[in-house]
Design a protein around this motif. Structure first.
Motif, PDB file in Angstrom:
ATOM      1  N   LEU A 289     121.332  93.893  50.476  1.00 14.23           N
ATOM      2  CA  LEU A 289     121.339  93.380  49.100  1.00 14.23           C
ATOM      3  C   LEU A 289     122.587  93.809  48.350  1.00 14.23           C
ATOM      4  CD1 LEU A 289     117.696  93.677  47.630  1.00 14.23           C
ATOM      5  CD2 LEU A 289     119.124  91.637  47.815  1.00 14.23           C
ATOM      6  N   LEU A 316     115.374  85.926  49.302  1.00 19.14           N
ATOM      7  CA  LEU A 316     114.999  86.806  48.197  1.00 19.14           C
ATOM      8  C   LEU A 316     113.509  86.708  47.884  1.00 19.14           C
ATOM      9  CD1 LEU A 316     118.040  86.278  45.781  1.00 19.14           C
ATOM     10  CD2 LEU A 316     117.550  88.272  47.218  1.00 19.14           C
ATOM     11  N   ARG A 320     110.678  89.614  48.067  1.00 21.50           N
ATOM     12  CA  ARG A 320     109.798  89.932  46.931  1.00 21.50           C
ATOM     13  C   ARG A 320     108.363  90.151  47.407  1.00 21.50           C
ATOM     14  NH1 ARG A 320     105.999  87.987  44.142  1.00 21.50           N
ATOM     15  NH2 ARG A 320     106.010  86.003  45.285  1.00 21.50           N
ATOM     16  N   ARG A 343     116.868  93.425  43.704  1.00 26.87           N
ATOM     17  CA  ARG A 343     116.618  92.055  44.170  1.00 26.87           C
ATOM     18  C   ARG A 343     116.703  91.058  43.011  1.00 26.87           C
ATOM     19  NH1 ARG A 343     113.267  88.029  44.281  1.00 26.87           N
ATOM     20  NH2 ARG A 343     112.037  89.049  42.656  1.00 26.87           N
TER      21      ARG A 343
END
Length: 363
Positions: A289, A316, A320, A343
């Protein structure tokens, strides 16, 4: 070079049990050791005159030993593990920590030696002193590099050599010497070693050597190491992938040429692979990231440049979901929340870039 770190000077460390040996060295190499070459200063172990022995005869040396010896055993015991800045200081200490009677006997024994016998003893002592001498960083690096270049070296020897280089290349001056000593090519070649540990440690060494060092960055990039490091980023081994990311980050940080090469090697696809692979640890995904965030900051508003980030939204979102599960674990909750903040930052940055490109196309 600016930013160069001073190298610590090696010091000699000898316990008191060696005092007699070094006192013998002084006797052998001082003018009082014999009348073979009267008036000549034969004190140096390295073939150069030394001032510490000039003008002292046997009586003075023994008197000093007896005077220091009266300090008692407690004083001598307190010298255990003492450090010496020079050979002079070491030998003077040796006299003070030697038994005066044994030292006198040794002096008398040396006086009875013939010229040939004295020369032989001097050469033996010189050889011993060379063995006891602390090698320089450059000499240690040469030994490690020679092991890497030795096709018959065992796996353990190669691992040891890499571990030693990892420590040795931390000072920037030593890192700059890697190429001069012929160390970069064998290090890069080890990235293709069949052993995972060898590959991983090689990437680690390259990353350490190139960290904040444009000279070494460009040298490694010239040899094409980036292509191999990107491939290592796909490894199913988290340790190998993590060290590959570390090396890549060190190579391209603040290095525009390196960043262009990384993108030309389709490095972003490797980062996306790490983000979208659920079996990867969150710690490794966090590193990916951070790399994506850096790339987004460097990317222009051109649609063609942003095209390489296609699929980032899906990666992404998958991350999550993974982080949501981890937040239910009290032991990992804090770290998972920290990664979630990162994120979201990357997601917002990507969305802003995407909107800017769309607005430009509409207008």
């Amino acid at each position: 070079m600016a930013g160069a770190q001073p190298q610590q000077r090696h010091r000699c460390r000898f316990p008191a049990l060696l005092a007699s040996l070094f006192a013998t060295v002084l006797l052998l190499f001082s003018p009082a050791a014999g009348a073979v070459e009267k008036g000549a200063n034969r004190s140096s172990l390295l073939g150069q005159p030394r001032q510490w022995a000039t003008g002292k005869d046997e009586g003075e040396i023994l008197a000093e030993a007896e005077a220091r010896g009266r300090g008692g055993e407690d004083s001598a015991a307190g010298e255990q593990g003492r450090e010496f800045d020079s050979l002079d200081g070491m030998l003077q200490w040796a006299i003070g920590n030697s038994d005066p009677d044994k030292l006198r006997e040794k002096a008398e024994e040396i006086e009875r030696l013939s010229a040939d016998e004295l020369l032989k003893r001097q050469l033996e002592i010189k050889e011993l002193m060379e063995k006891l001498r602390m090698p320089s960083d450059a000499e240690l690096m040469k030994i490690a590099i020679a092991d890497l270049n030795n096709s018959s070296a065992s796996l353990e020897d190669r691992k040891r050599a890499l571990q030693e280089l990892f420590v040795l290349v931390e000072p920037i001056d030593n890192a700059n010497d890697l190429e001069k000593l012929g160390g970069l090519i064998p290090l890069i070649q080890e990235l293709n070693n069949a052993d995972e540990g060898i590959r991983t440690t090689s990437a680690w060494v390259l990353g350490k050597a190139s960290q904040n060092n444009v000279l070494v960055q460009n040298q490694i990039l010239t040899y094409g190491a980036l292509e191999r490091l990107v491939k290592m980023g796909y490894s199913s081994s988290e340790g190998e992938a993590a060290k590959a990311l570390y090396a890549i980050s060190s190579l391209i940080r603040d290095n525009e040429h390196g960043q262009v090469l990384f993108l030309s090697e389709n490095g972003y696809a490797m980062l996306q692979h790490i983000l979208s692979t659920a079996s990867n640890s969150v710690r490794l995904q966090r590193k990916a990231l951070l790399a994506v965030r850096s790339l987004l900051q460097l990317t222009s508003d051109d649609a063609a440049d942003l095209q390489m980030f296609s699929g980032l939204d899906d990666s992404l979102e998958a991350l999550r979901v993974q982080l949501d599960v981890l937040t239910s674990n009290d032991d990992r909750r804090e770290y998972a929340l920290e990664v979630e903040i990162l994120r979201r930052e990357v997601q917002i940055m990507f969305q802003q870039k995407f909107n800017e490109v769309r607005c430009c196309n509409i207008s």
